[in-house]
Design an enzyme around this catalytic site. Structure first.
Site, short mmCIF file in Angstrom:
data_model
loop_
_atom_site.label_atom_id
_atom_site.label_comp_id
_atom_site.label_asym_id
_atom_site.label_seq_id
_atom_site.Cartn_x
_atom_site.Cartn_y
_atom_site.Cartn_z
N GLY A 9 0.84 -1.21 0.00
CA GLY A 9 0.00 0.00 0.00
C GLY A 9 0.86 1.24 0.00
O GLY A 9 2.10 1.16 -0.03
N GLN A 10 0.23 2.41 0.06
CA GLN A 10 1.04 3.64 -0.06
C GLN A 10 1.97 3.84 1.14
O GLN A 10 3.14 4.20 0.97
CB GLN A 10 0.19 4.87 -0.35
N LEU A 11 1.51 3.57 2.35
CA LEU A 11 2.39 3.71 3.51
C LEU A 11 3.46 2.62 3.54
O LEU A 11 4.62 2.88 3.84
CB LEU A 11 1.53 3.68 4.78
N THR A 92 -6.88 5.41 12.51
CA THR A 92 -7.46 6.50 11.73
C THR A 92 -8.25 7.53 12.56
O THR A 92 -8.78 7.19 13.63
CB THR A 92 -8.42 5.89 10.67
N ASP A 93 -8.35 8.71 12.02
CA ASP A 93 -9.21 9.76 12.60
C ASP A 93 -10.69 9.37 12.58
O ASP A 93 -11.48 9.94 13.32
CB ASP A 93 -9.01 11.07 11.80
N TYR A 116 -16.29 1.74 8.48
CA TYR A 116 -14.82 1.73 8.49
C TYR A 116 -14.30 2.14 9.86
O TYR A 116 -13.44 1.48 10.44
CB TYR A 116 -14.33 2.69 7.40
N1 LIG Z 1 -5.15 6.55 3.31
C1 LIG Z 1 -5.59 7.36 4.28
O1 LIG Z 1 -6.00 8.51 4.04
C2 LIG Z 1 -5.56 6.90 5.70
C3 LIG Z 1 -6.06 7.77 6.69
C4 LIG Z 1 -6.04 7.35 8.03
C5 LIG Z 1 -5.53 6.10 8.35
N2 LIG Z 1 -5.08 5.27 7.36
C6 LIG Z 1 -4.58 3.95 7.74
O2 LIG Z 1 -3.22 3.88 7.34
C7 LIG Z 1 -2.90 2.52 7.04
C8 LIG Z 1 -2.22 2.45 5.69
O3 LIG Z 1 -3.10 3.03 4.73
P1 LIG Z 1 -2.71 3.12 3.19
O4 LIG Z 1 -3.23 4.41 2.70
O5 LIG Z 1 -1.28 2.75 2.98
O6 LIG Z 1 -3.65 1.97 2.62
P2 LIG Z 1 -3.65 1.25 1.19
O7 LIG Z 1 -2.76 1.95 0.25
O8 LIG Z 1 -5.09 1.03 0.86
O9 LIG Z 1 -2.98 -0.16 1.53
C9 LIG Z 1 -3.63 -1.09 2.33
C10 LIG Z 1 -2.99 -2.41 2.06
O10 LIG Z 1 -3.65 -3.41 2.86
C11 LIG Z 1 -3.54 -4.59 2.17
N3 LIG Z 1 -4.53 -5.57 2.62
C12 LIG Z 1 -5.86 -5.56 2.46
N4 LIG Z 1 -6.40 -6.67 3.00
C13 LIG Z 1 -5.37 -7.39 3.51
C14 LIG Z 1 -5.29 -8.62 4.20
N5 LIG Z 1 -6.37 -9.35 4.47
N6 LIG Z 1 -4.06 -9.04 4.59
C15 LIG Z 1 -2.95 -8.33 4.32
N7 LIG Z 1 -2.96 -7.15 3.67
C16 LIG Z 1 -4.17 -6.69 3.27
C17 LIG Z 1 -3.73 -4.24 0.71
O11 LIG Z 1 -3.03 -5.15 -0.04
P3 LIG Z 1 -3.61 -5.75 -1.43
O12 LIG Z 1 -3.91 -4.56 -2.27
O13 LIG Z 1 -2.50 -6.60 -1.89
O14 LIG Z 1 -4.86 -6.51 -1.07
C18 LIG Z 1 -3.12 -2.86 0.61
O15 LIG Z 1 -1.84 -2.90 0.04
C19 LIG Z 1 -4.22 1.74 7.15
O16 LIG Z 1 -4.28 1.16 8.43
C20 LIG Z 1 -5.28 2.81 7.06
O17 LIG Z 1 -6.47 2.43 7.74
C21 LIG Z 1 -5.08 5.65 6.06
#
Ligand SMILES: NC(=O)c1ccc[n+]([C@@H]2O[C@H](COP(=O)([O-])OP(=O)(O)OC[C@H]3O[C@@H](n4cnc5c(N)ncnc54)[C@H](OP(=O)(O)O)[C@@H]3O)[C@@H](O)[C@H]2O)c1
Length: 282
Positions: A9-11, A92-93, A116
């Site tokens: 994912g992005q992080l 998350t917020d 969510y």
């Molecule tokens: N993006 C935001 O604005 C935001 C804001 C607040 C908090 N967050 C939190 O920050 C964290 C990282 O977010 P992000 O933006 O990097 O998210 P992201 O880009 O959507 O990446 C999430 C990753 O989780 C993986 N995933 C989904 N189901 C899974 C499973 N069952 N087992 C293992 N991996 C799984 C996905 O992999 P696949 O694609 O390979 O399935 C994806 O690469 C998350 O906890 C999110 O809730 C994000």
């Protein structure tokens, strides 16, 4: 070796780019909904970036979101505890109601309004119960994956003007800065288990979009303000999402830079690919 579920994912991408000791795992390599201690062999710490992040889809798919956002972190936390290694889990917020008017402290009452948010809150609870660390963040964007910055850049090149909501407040957060903060946390492991980490300052999506236009060299006046009511979505968005970094700083961790300078840095780092071909619409 720091194992990173959700590492594609992005992080997760930025964690891997920052440290050779990070081992990113795709969901195919490590599915958090069925993870056991054996899957974590060789890890000295785990930073969990895996999540069901489709906020609107979660409204009609809460059972699956619960598996990934609550059951998975719980299993990871139990596995880490049994191995005696730290788990840092990202939240998350959206666990807050968004009805606040001043930056949320980690100890402030929660009250998610979306599926969510509910599932992420239960994930937090399970991680904290097993002795892990939880870091809430918000409005994340990075070089990899889809996000608001890339959406605005695409709209800038395809539309003469656009409307963006001006009644939701938050702190845009560059995933690279957050990743650096999480790695610092993994090295410090403070007593405080529940923390907030976002870039500094606050803004609205409208003003954030205007800043993105500035970075693109486009006229910010092409972005107009509108209200949340103008764009109904399946999942309610928190009106106020600003997270206080006071507990983070008190734990001895470096505050993340201000969101506006972070956006400039992210553009320097190529968060939006340089334009080729046609000139932008004016
Ligand atoms: N993006 C935001 O604005 C935001 C804001 C607040 C908090 N967050 C939190 O920050 C964290 C990282 O977010 P992000 O933006 O990097 O998210 P992201 O880009 O959507 O990446 C999430 C990753 O989780 C993986 N995933 C989904 N189901 C899974 C499973 N069952 N087992 C293992 N991996 C799984 C996905 O992999 P696949 O694609 O390979 O399935 C994806 O690469 C998350 O906890 C999110 O809730 C994000």
């Amino acid at each position: 070796m720091i194992l990173v579920p959700g590492g594609r994912g992005q992080l997760g991408h930025d964690l891997a780019a920052l440290s050779p000791s990070v081992r990113p795992m795709s969901s195919a390599e490590l599915d958090v909904t069925s993870v056991t201690a054996a899957d974590l062999a060789g890890a000295t710490a785990v930073i969990n970036c895996a999540a069901y992040t489709a906020v609107d889809a979660a409204e009609t798919d809460e059972a699956r979101a619960f598996e990934v956002n609550a059951v998975g972190p719980g299993l990871l936390a139990e596995a880490c505890a049994s191995l005696g290694i730290p788990l840092i889990h990202v939240s998350t917020d959206y666990v807050f109601s968004g009805d606040g008017t001043q930056p949320y402290e980690p100890s402030d009452p929660v009250g998610p309004k979306s599926a969510y948010g509910r599932t992420k809150l239960e994930g937090e609870r399970r991680v904290l119960e097993a002795g892990g660390w939880v870091v809430r963040t918000a409005w994340v964007y990075g070089v990899h994956g889809s996000n608001f910055v890339k959406t605005m850049a695409a709209l800038e090149s395809s539309r003469p003007s656009l409307s963006v909501v001006d009644d939701q407040l938050g702190s845009p957060t560059w995933s690279k800065h957050l990743a650096a903060g999480l790695l610092e946390l993994a090295s410090v492991l403070p007593d405080e288990r529940l923390l907030h980490a976002t870039n500094g300052g606050e803004t609205t999506w409208f003003r954030f979009a205007q800043a993105i236009f500035e970075e693109l060299g486009a006229d910010p006046a092409r972005v107009q303000p509108c209200t949340t009511a103008d764009f109904p979505r399946p999942a309610p968005r928190p009106a106020y999402s600003v997270l206080s970094g006071a507990a983070w700083a008190a734990a001895g961790l470096r505050p993340l830079p201000h969101w506006r300078s972070a956006l400039s840095d992210a553009f320097q780092a190529g968060v939006v690919a340089p334009r080729t071909g046609a000139a932008p619409l004016e």
